[in-house]
Design an enzyme around this catalytic site. Structure first.
Site, PDB file in Angstrom:
ATOM      1  N   ASP A  88       0.853  -1.189   0.000  1.00 40.31           N
ATOM      2  CA  ASP A  88       0.000   0.000   0.000  1.00 40.31           C
ATOM      3  C   ASP A  88       0.888   1.238   0.000  1.00 40.31           C
ATOM      4  O   ASP A  88       1.801   1.342   0.816  1.00 40.31           O
ATOM      5  CB  ASP A  88      -0.907   0.013   1.234  1.00 40.31           C
ATOM      6  CG  ASP A  88      -1.900   1.160   1.162  1.00 40.31           C
ATOM      7  OD1 ASP A  88      -2.649   1.211   0.174  1.00 40.31           O
ATOM      8  OD2 ASP A  88      -1.907   2.019   2.064  1.00 40.31           O
ATOM      9  N   ASP A 541     -14.170  -0.864 -39.182  1.00 41.97           N
ATOM     10  CA  ASP A 541     -14.092  -2.305 -39.500  1.00 41.97           C
ATOM     11  C   ASP A 541     -14.054  -2.461 -41.016  1.00 41.97           C
ATOM     12  O   ASP A 541     -14.192  -1.471 -41.760  1.00 41.97           O
ATOM     13  CB  ASP A 541     -15.288  -3.059 -38.876  1.00 41.97           C
ATOM     14  CG  ASP A 541     -14.922  -4.498 -38.512  1.00 41.97           C
ATOM     15  OD1 ASP A 541     -14.509  -5.245 -39.425  1.00 41.97           O
ATOM     16  OD2 ASP A 541     -15.041  -4.880 -37.335  1.00 41.97           O
ATOM     17  N   GLY A 566     -12.771   0.295 -43.491  1.00 46.56           N
ATOM     18  CA  GLY A 566     -11.356   0.306 -43.867  1.00 46.56           C
ATOM     19  C   GLY A 566     -10.639  -0.924 -43.339  1.00 46.56           C
ATOM     20  O   GLY A 566     -11.239  -1.750 -42.630  1.00 46.56           O
ATOM     21  N   ASP A 567      -9.364  -1.001 -43.701  1.00 48.71           N
ATOM     22  CA  ASP A 567      -8.545  -2.126 -43.268  1.00 48.71           C
ATOM     23  C   ASP A 567      -7.496  -1.568 -42.299  1.00 48.71           C
ATOM     24  O   ASP A 567      -6.710  -0.699 -42.683  1.00 48.71           O
ATOM     25  CB  ASP A 567      -7.879  -2.733 -44.518  1.00 48.71           C
ATOM     26  CG  ASP A 567      -7.014  -3.934 -44.181  1.00 48.71           C
ATOM     27  OD1 ASP A 567      -6.458  -3.968 -43.064  1.00 48.71           O
ATOM     28  OD2 ASP A 567      -6.901  -4.831 -45.037  1.00 48.71           O
ATOM     29  N   PHE A 568      -7.516  -2.041 -41.056  1.00 49.60           N
ATOM     30  CA  PHE A 568      -6.633  -1.400 -40.079  1.00 49.60           C
ATOM     31  C   PHE A 568      -5.147  -1.711 -40.296  1.00 49.60           C
ATOM     32  O   PHE A 568      -4.294  -1.122 -39.650  1.00 49.60           O
ATOM     33  CB  PHE A 568      -7.071  -1.596 -38.625  1.00 49.60           C
ATOM     34  CG  PHE A 568      -7.369  -2.992 -38.143  1.00 49.60           C
ATOM     35  CD1 PHE A 568      -6.554  -4.064 -38.449  1.00 49.60           C
ATOM     36  CD2 PHE A 568      -8.468  -3.218 -37.298  1.00 49.60           C
ATOM     37  CE1 PHE A 568      -6.819  -5.333 -37.964  1.00 49.60           C
ATOM     38  CE2 PHE A 568      -8.747  -4.490 -36.811  1.00 49.60           C
ATOM     39  CZ  PHE A 568      -7.919  -5.547 -37.149  1.00 49.60           C
ATOM     40  N   ARG A 583     -10.828  -7.706 -28.196  1.00 44.62           N
ATOM     41  CA  ARG A 583     -10.746  -9.052 -28.772  1.00 44.62           C
ATOM     42  C   ARG A 583     -10.198  -9.025 -30.203  1.00 44.62           C
ATOM     43  O   ARG A 583     -10.717  -9.694 -31.094  1.00 44.62           O
ATOM     44  CB  ARG A 583     -12.121  -9.722 -28.734  1.00 44.62           C
ATOM     45  CG  ARG A 583     -12.551  -9.988 -27.315  1.00 44.62           C
ATOM     46  CD  ARG A 583     -13.795 -10.779 -27.213  1.00 44.62           C
ATOM     47  NE  ARG A 583     -14.914 -10.115 -27.823  1.00 44.62           N
ATOM     48  CZ  ARG A 583     -15.857 -10.723 -28.495  1.00 44.62           C
ATOM     49  NH1 ARG A 583     -15.816 -12.009 -28.659  1.00 44.62           N
ATOM     50  NH2 ARG A 583     -16.865 -10.052 -28.997  1.00 44.62           N
TER      51      ARG A 583
HETATM   52  C1  LIG Z   1     -12.911 -11.074 -32.898  1.00 38.17           C
HETATM   53  S1  LIG Z   1     -13.724  -9.757 -33.672  1.00 38.17           S
HETATM   54  C2  LIG Z   1     -13.977  -8.624 -32.339  1.00 38.17           C
HETATM   55  C3  LIG Z   1     -15.132  -7.718 -32.564  1.00 38.17           C
HETATM   56  C4  LIG Z   1     -15.355  -6.662 -31.509  1.00 38.17           C
HETATM   57  N1  LIG Z   1     -14.195  -5.845 -31.274  1.00 38.17           N
HETATM   58  C5  LIG Z   1     -15.840  -7.289 -30.210  1.00 38.17           C
HETATM   59  O1  LIG Z   1     -15.123  -7.264 -29.216  1.00 38.17           O
HETATM   60  O2  LIG Z   1     -16.970  -7.756 -30.206  1.00 38.17           O
HETATM   61  C6  LIG Z   1     -12.481  -9.000 -34.663  1.00 38.17           C
HETATM   62  C7  LIG Z   1     -13.002  -7.862 -35.505  1.00 38.17           C
HETATM   63  O3  LIG Z   1     -11.894  -7.332 -36.243  1.00 38.17           O
HETATM   64  C8  LIG Z   1     -12.332  -7.040 -37.551  1.00 38.17           C
HETATM   65  N2  LIG Z   1     -11.206  -7.059 -38.484  1.00 38.17           N
HETATM   66  C9  LIG Z   1     -10.484  -8.126 -38.887  1.00 38.17           C
HETATM   67  N3  LIG Z   1      -9.542  -7.761 -39.751  1.00 38.17           N
HETATM   68  C10 LIG Z   1      -9.655  -6.425 -39.904  1.00 38.17           C
HETATM   69  C11 LIG Z   1      -8.942  -5.464 -40.672  1.00 38.17           C
HETATM   70  N4  LIG Z   1      -7.924  -5.831 -41.436  1.00 38.17           N
HETATM   71  N5  LIG Z   1      -9.324  -4.175 -40.591  1.00 38.17           N
HETATM   72  C12 LIG Z   1     -10.370  -3.798 -39.808  1.00 38.17           C
HETATM   73  N6  LIG Z   1     -11.070  -4.678 -39.046  1.00 38.17           N
HETATM   74  C13 LIG Z   1     -10.727  -5.971 -39.112  1.00 38.17           C
HETATM   75  C14 LIG Z   1     -13.303  -8.152 -37.844  1.00 38.17           C
HETATM   76  O4  LIG Z   1     -14.170  -7.829 -38.905  1.00 38.17           O
HETATM   77  C15 LIG Z   1     -14.031  -8.267 -36.509  1.00 38.17           C
HETATM   78  O5  LIG Z   1     -15.132  -7.421 -36.443  1.00 38.17           O
END
Ligand SMILES: C[S@@+](CC[C@H](N)C(=O)[O-])C[C@H]1O[C@@H](n2cnc3c(N)ncnc32)[C@H](O)[C@@H]1O
Length: 674
Positions: A88, A541, A566-568, A583
């Site tokens: 603590d 997403d 988009g694609d992250f 997740r």
């Molecule tokens: C396991 S899920 C989790 C969904 C959400 N975050 C949840 O906790 O309920 C993973 C998410 O990542 C997205 N995802 C996967 N590849 C991706 C990418 N290249 N760009 C953006 N999103 C993507 C998937 O479409 C999905 O919705």
């Protein structure tokens, strides 16, 4: 003193840190200690007026925290730790004890009282050694100490104070500042152990371990130990009078002396040793004053009030399995509960499949709208055989999912049990039907190839679904509308059931805009806007997901939630003060995780947040089994502990501000970009 040999004395022992502080976790894991984190439930509410000196308060709080965990674990976690460490930290200035601020005004009050002055930081530490005896009673032995460090703050302008408060950093930190991060800018000098100000006096802890485990080499008697410690500028209220019970007797050069009764009221600082023996005995036992033993009311095999109220399920909420003591004597029978446990594990797949099938065949939807049907009526509605339906309903009733009412001269009538009503009908607010369907259609086939997965150390999507896939989402889940919808339903249902705990895990009032990366249907984003009125959330997403997200929006959709496709890995991320990754990381290879984190780090300015939500493995990877079982599907990613995530993020310039084990499927961590 060589540090590692001291830490290595704890190798192979179940060491538990009774603190959720990510700073303590980081200090101890950096020192090479392997431990599990079990945050204490002890509320820091001791009456400060009862203590003669501030450090006594910190030490007592540390003791209470450690003892609470040491006592709880055998019941709630079904295992007895070897060592529990409690700590603590308090700040004292002008005779006042400052703990964690409750809100921004409190933080302002604290920080302005520190401005331009020297103050003391005390960390009280308690080490509880637990010794399980043959009769399964547990003896506790306590060692405690404290460390003081003096810190001087520069004169703080109003501007600086509020800028710091608005960074969110002061919350959850003793004295309202964190010296290891932005708060370091407020400090003019530090006299003493820096890590003590961060939250854990590592050096003093190692010396104390050295005294305990190497009594002959470090300091052979009590007097020299005291002198040696005071030469180090610290104070000790504790000298171990007996080595931990599991050390061999020859390592015990000291006589056991009466230890103090375990309450701060009776402890007299000049005469009380802080090495205490605390025994657990059954209820009705009395305190044996002559032996200075605190008789506790907890025991594994006694019927005291608390023990009576505890049923011991095969799995705890964190999924750990109780250690067994199975007899090997050929002539004796195995214990009934042990046999039952192993049978439950063998039957687990039958139970899962019964749930999946009843859910798929809409049994719970039917009985929610028309309770009281018998098996023949259900069979007719779900278009199945009467014999098969009878078996399915009886099995579901035995699993606690249905209730059956016997009726004279009639077949039993069925209705949903409370558990089913809460989670299984499609329209239930916390319906997990989507996730159950995903488990049935997408996870079950993978697990039917588990042996190959283990042999090859690779996922079995090709065998299970007949497709090779590089990207699990684009190639497996999103290549047909039906599978995509099922996957989105699964994510939606689990996010609705767990989202509130994640959204409310931290004070996010300093953030105005958030971006939920891989936010899927937006279920979590809506939980965040519900919990934080000043926050707007952009869900980011893949285009194929965003185009179908509308059907999941709540009836009265909040216009603070918006969607960007988009694609992250490739596209520019929307600008935000706070990025959410729920997740997501566990699914990706280390290489992809690094790409994603570096993109987030680039998008963040100092003070921006990253909220990570995953199942955090215990530090020794002994649980929770939910995370470990999930790892068996052998995706490209992996499951990690809070420390592992913390270190991963640290390498991208984020410091971990808070970690929460929500006890609600998903844990959470808030990190700040520095
Ligand atoms: C396991 S899920 C989790 C969904 C959400 N975050 C949840 O906790 O309920 C993973 C998410 O990542 C997205 N995802 C996967 N590849 C991706 C990418 N290249 N760009 C953006 N999103 C993507 C998937 O479409 C999905 O919705």
């Amino acid at each position: 003193m060589v540090l590692n040999p001291v830490i290595s004395k704890l190798t192979g022992k179940l060491v538990v840190l009774a603190s959720a502080s990510p700073r303590r976790l980081e200090i101890l894991s950096n020192a090479g200690l392997r431990f599990e984190v079990v945050p204490s439930w002890f509320k820091e509410t001791l009456d400060k007026g009862l203590f003669k000196a501030p450090h006594e308060y910190a030490v007592e709080t540390a003791k209470q925290k450690a003892l609470e965990v040491a006592r709880r674990m055998p019941f709630k976690h079904l295992k007895t730790p070897d060592i529990v460490i409690g700590a603590d930290t308090i700040v004292t200035v002008d005779g006042m004890i400052l703990e964690k601020p409750v809100d921004k005004d409190d933080a302002y009050r604290m920080l302005s009282s520190l401005s331009g002055k020297e103050h003391s930081v005390f960390t009280g530490v308690a080490i509880v050694f637990c010794h399980e005896k043959e009769n399964q009673e547990v003896d506790y032995q306590l060692v405690d100490f404290y460390e003081e460090t003096k810190v001087k703050f520069a004169d703080l302008s109003e501007n600086m104070l509020w800028e710091y408060i608005n960074s969110g950093e002061p919350m959850d930190k003793a004295g309202g500042y964190g010296i290891q991060a932005l708060g370091g800018m407020l400090v003019e000098y530090v006299h003493g152990d820096f890590l003590n100000v961060v939250g854990f006096p590592l050096n003093h802890f190692c010396k104390q371990l050295d005294l305990i485990y190497n009594p002959c080499t470090s300091s052979s008697d009590q007097e020299s130990a005291s002198v040696w410690l005071s030469h180090n500028g610290t104070h000790t209220t504790s000298i171990l009078t007996q080595p931990p019970p599991n050390l061999p007797a020859k390592h015990n050069p000291r006589q056991k002396i009466p230890s103090a009764n375990y309450t701060h009221h009776t402890q007299n600082s000049s005469s009380a040793s802080s090495a205490h023996n605390v025994k657990r005995k059954g209820s009705g036992s009395k305190v044996d004053e002559s032996s200075w033993t605190l008789v506790n009311s907890l025991s594994k095999h006694t019927s005291d009030e608390e023990a009576e109220n505890i049923t011991l399920p095969p799995m705890t909420s964190r999924g750990q399995v109780k250690e067994l003591n199975v007899t090997e004597n050929e002539n004796s029978e195995p214990k009934k509960e042990d046999l039952q446990r192993i049978i439950d594990l063998m039957d687990g797949f039958r139970a899962s499949k019964a749930l999946f099938t009843a859910s798929k065949m809409c049994v719970f939807d039917l009985l929610q709208s028309r309770p009281g049907l018998d098996a023949a009526q259900v069979a007719q509605e779900i278009k199945a055989s009467v014999k098969g339906t009878e078996c399915l309903l009886e099995a579901c009733a035995s699993l606690g999912l249905l209730k059956s009412k016997e009726r004279t001269c009639q077949k039993p009538a069925y209705e949903n049990a409370d558990l089913a009503t809460c989670f299984l009908p499609t329209d239930a607010p916390f319906s997990l039907r989507g996730y159950i369907q995903h488990c049935n259609e997408s996870v079950w086939p993978l697990f039917s190839h588990l042996e190959s997965a283990v042999r090859e150390g690779a996922n079995q999507r090709e065998k299970a679904f007949g497709k090779t896939s590089k990207d699990m989402f684009q190639d497996t889940f999103y290549d047909s509308q039906e599978v995509k919808l099922r996957f989105m339903n699964a994510m939606h249902s689990i996010a609705k059931a767990t989202g509130k705990s994640v959204a409310t895990a931290f004070d996010l009032s300093s953030f105005k805009t958030a971006c939920d990366l891989g936010g899927c249907t937006g279920a979590l984003a809506y939980e965040f806007t519900k919990a934080h009125p000043g926050l707007s959330v952009t869900v980011f997403d893949l285009p194929t997901v965003v185009e179908m997200s509308e059907q999941f929006h709540p009836l009265r959709a909040d216009n603070r939630v918006s969607f960007v496709a988009g694609d992250f890995f490739k596209d520019e991320l929307p600008k935000a003060d706070l990025y959410i990754l729920a997740r997501v990381l566990h699914d990706w290879s280390d290489e992809n995780v690094q790409i994603l984190l570096s993109k987030i780090a680039d998008a963040c300015t100092p003070g921006c947040g990253l909220l990570l939500s995953e199942i955090f493995l215990d530090e020794d990877r002994s649980g929770p089994s939910r995370g470990l079982l999930q790892a068996l599907s052998m995706s490209e990613g992996k499951q990690r502990s809070a420390t592992e995530y913390s270190l991963l993020l640290k390498s991208r310039g984020f410091i971990t501000a808070h970690v929460r084990h929500t006890e609600n499927l998903l844990d959470a961590m808030l990190c700040i970009k520095v």
